[in-house]
Design a protein around this motif. Sequence first.
Motif, short mmCIF file in Angstrom:
data_model
loop_
_atom_site.label_atom_id
_atom_site.label_comp_id
_atom_site.label_asym_id
_atom_site.label_seq_id
_atom_site.Cartn_x
_atom_site.Cartn_y
_atom_site.Cartn_z
N ALA A 138 0.85 -1.19 0.00
CA ALA A 138 0.00 0.00 0.00
C ALA A 138 0.89 1.24 0.00
CB ALA A 138 -0.92 -0.01 1.22
N PRO A 139 1.33 1.69 -1.16
CA PRO A 139 2.24 2.83 -1.23
C PRO A 139 1.68 4.07 -0.54
CG PRO A 139 2.06 1.75 -3.38
CD PRO A 139 1.02 1.13 -2.49
N GLY A 140 2.54 4.70 0.27
CA GLY A 140 2.16 5.93 0.94
C GLY A 140 1.37 5.76 2.22
N VAL A 141 1.03 4.53 2.59
CA VAL A 141 0.22 4.29 3.78
C VAL A 141 1.07 3.87 4.97
CG1 VAL A 141 -1.67 2.94 4.76
CG2 VAL A 141 -1.79 3.71 2.38
N ALA A 142 1.92 2.88 4.77
CA ALA A 142 2.67 2.29 5.88
C ALA A 142 3.50 3.31 6.64
CB ALA A 142 3.57 1.16 5.36
N GLU A 143 4.06 4.28 5.94
CA GLU A 143 4.95 5.25 6.60
C GLU A 143 4.23 6.12 7.61
OE1 GLU A 143 4.73 8.69 3.13
OE2 GLU A 143 6.13 7.02 2.93
N ALA A 144 2.90 6.22 7.51
CA ALA A 144 2.13 7.08 8.41
C ALA A 144 1.39 6.31 9.49
CB ALA A 144 1.13 7.91 7.60
N VAL A 145 1.46 4.98 9.48
CA VAL A 145 0.69 4.18 10.43
C VAL A 145 1.30 4.23 11.82
CG1 VAL A 145 0.04 1.81 11.05
CG2 VAL A 145 -0.26 2.61 8.70
N LEU A 146 0.43 4.44 12.82
CA LEU A 146 0.80 4.35 14.23
C LEU A 146 -0.09 3.29 14.88
CD1 LEU A 146 1.08 8.16 15.09
CD2 LEU A 146 2.97 6.54 14.76
N PRO A 147 0.33 2.72 16.02
CA PRO A 147 -0.48 1.67 16.66
C PRO A 147 -1.88 2.16 17.00
CG PRO A 147 1.73 1.73 17.59
CD PRO A 147 1.62 2.93 16.70
N GLY A 148 -2.88 1.45 16.51
CA GLY A 148 -4.27 1.83 16.73
C GLY A 148 -4.94 2.39 15.49
N HIS A 149 -4.16 2.77 14.48
CA HIS A 149 -4.75 3.22 13.22
C HIS A 149 -5.46 2.05 12.53
CE1 HIS A 149 -2.04 6.98 12.58
NE2 HIS A 149 -3.26 7.33 12.98
N GLY A 201 -8.60 -8.78 18.37
CA GLY A 201 -8.40 -7.42 18.82
C GLY A 201 -6.96 -7.16 19.24
N SER A 202 -6.18 -8.23 19.40
CA SER A 202 -4.77 -8.08 19.75
C SER A 202 -3.92 -7.61 18.57
CB SER A 202 -4.20 -9.40 20.27
OG SER A 202 -4.28 -10.41 19.29
N ALA A 203 -4.48 -7.58 17.36
CA ALA A 203 -3.69 -7.27 16.16
C ALA A 203 -2.84 -6.01 16.29
CB ALA A 203 -4.60 -7.19 14.94
N PRO A 204 -3.37 -4.87 16.78
CA PRO A 204 -2.53 -3.66 16.86
C PRO A 204 -1.65 -3.59 18.10
CG PRO A 204 -4.75 -3.14 17.58
CD PRO A 204 -4.78 -4.58 17.15
N MET A 205 -1.77 -4.56 19.01
CA MET A 205 -1.11 -4.45 20.30
C MET A 205 0.38 -4.71 20.26
SD MET A 205 -3.28 -3.33 22.30
CE MET A 205 -4.93 -3.28 22.95
N PHE A 206 0.85 -5.45 19.28
CA PHE A 206 2.27 -5.81 19.26
C PHE A 206 3.14 -4.64 18.80
CE2 PHE A 206 -0.45 -9.47 18.57
CZ PHE A 206 -0.21 -10.13 19.77
N SER A 207 2.67 -3.90 17.82
CA SER A 207 3.41 -2.69 17.44
C SER A 207 3.33 -1.64 18.55
CB SER A 207 2.87 -2.12 16.12
OG SER A 207 1.49 -1.82 16.21
N LEU A 208 2.22 -1.61 19.27
CA LEU A 208 2.09 -0.71 20.42
C LEU A 208 3.10 -1.10 21.50
CD1 LEU A 208 0.69 1.50 22.07
CD2 LEU A 208 -1.05 -0.18 22.71
N ALA A 209 3.20 -2.38 21.79
CA ALA A 209 4.17 -2.84 22.79
C ALA A 209 5.59 -2.49 22.37
CB ALA A 209 4.03 -4.35 22.99
N GLU A 210 5.89 -2.68 21.11
CA GLU A 210 7.24 -2.36 20.62
C GLU A 210 7.55 -0.88 20.75
OE1 GLU A 210 7.00 -3.94 16.72
OE2 GLU A 210 7.28 -6.02 17.35
N ALA A 211 6.54 -0.03 20.51
CA ALA A 211 6.74 1.41 20.66
C ALA A 211 7.02 1.78 22.11
CB ALA A 211 5.52 2.17 20.14
N ILE A 212 6.30 1.15 23.04
CA ILE A 212 6.52 1.41 24.48
C ILE A 212 7.90 0.92 24.91
CG2 ILE A 212 5.73 0.82 26.80
CD1 ILE A 212 2.87 0.68 25.59
N LEU A 213 8.28 -0.27 24.47
CA LEU A 213 9.58 -0.84 24.82
C LEU A 213 10.72 -0.01 24.23
CD1 LEU A 213 8.75 -4.63 24.30
CD2 LEU A 213 9.11 -3.46 26.49
N ALA A 214 10.53 0.51 23.02
CA ALA A 214 11.57 1.31 22.38
C ALA A 214 11.87 2.58 23.15
CB ALA A 214 11.16 1.64 20.94
N ARG A 215 10.92 3.02 23.95
CA ARG A 215 11.10 4.23 24.76
C ARG A 215 11.56 3.90 26.18
NH1 ARG A 215 7.59 5.03 20.81
NH2 ARG A 215 7.21 7.11 19.95
#
Length: 299
Positions: A27-38, A119-133
């Motif tokens: 999906a060109p132009g979409v992935a770069e703007a995605v944040l967890p929960g989108h 419903g867990s689908a967006p939770m792993f990128s969210l977890a990674e964002a929290i861990l990265a900080r």
Amino acid sequence: MARPVQTPAEVLGIEPAGAYHRLLLRAPGVAEAVLPGHFVTLAIGGRDSATPLRRAFSVHRADPVADTIELVFAEHGRGTRALARHRPGDTVDLVGPLGTPFPVADAPETAVLVAGGYGSAPMFSLAEAILARGGRVGFVLGAATADRLFGVAAARALTPHVAVVTDDGSYGARGRATDPLAAMIRAVGATVVHSCGPMPMLRAVTDVAVAAGARSHTAVEEAMACGFGVCMSCVLPVAGADGATRLVRSCTEGPVFDGTTVRWPEASPPEPSPSVEPREVREVREVWEVREVREGVRS
């Protein structure tokens, strides 16, 4: 709300994942703007399809380098059954990213992530964002049966703090996702709880989180006919900063809300009655009936 792009997305792969399907799209132009929960919406079947409404799906993964996003979905009706029949090389019209994502603090924080089914689908990128900080996470994953769990191994790869429950006890403990939540909040010292899943679960999660002194952010599940704030079919009663309750659009102001602001008793529609109407006609009618019911409750 994100700045969405409409693009023909190429199917790169589709595979089973327990009771669900994993769909990989370029999906060109979409992935770069995605944040967890989108989320994104897909038009299924083309211009002459009998499935006129777009389908909304949380983004599981986004890879800006490869321009790909990954979705997880279950076969619920005609539209998702048609989507499951797609093969590599097919295209679907995609709009995204859409909605308001989970808030992630710049400073380290400790969070429990609660999800029901896929419903867990967006939770792993969210977890990674929290861990990265520099933060810490715990997971509580629940489902009706073992095959309806999603991402248990992925959660365990991120943290040793993972609780799994099923309604029938076929995997993990027998019970509901809220049963081990208070203990998990204490175990990791969580100050925030992020959740995604059925509305009754989100309400219960918020109650447990608040009782434990944690903030609650919930990604609500609402029927969306457009996904970008035009049709007003996904409105929810939500309290504003002034304390007044207003009907707001879950596709734009949400799908992630502070759980303490959602008026949960008024947020869940009644069960639809059986009908002999074609499914797609019934979907449109029910979307607007739900809106009318909610407005009637609020008047």
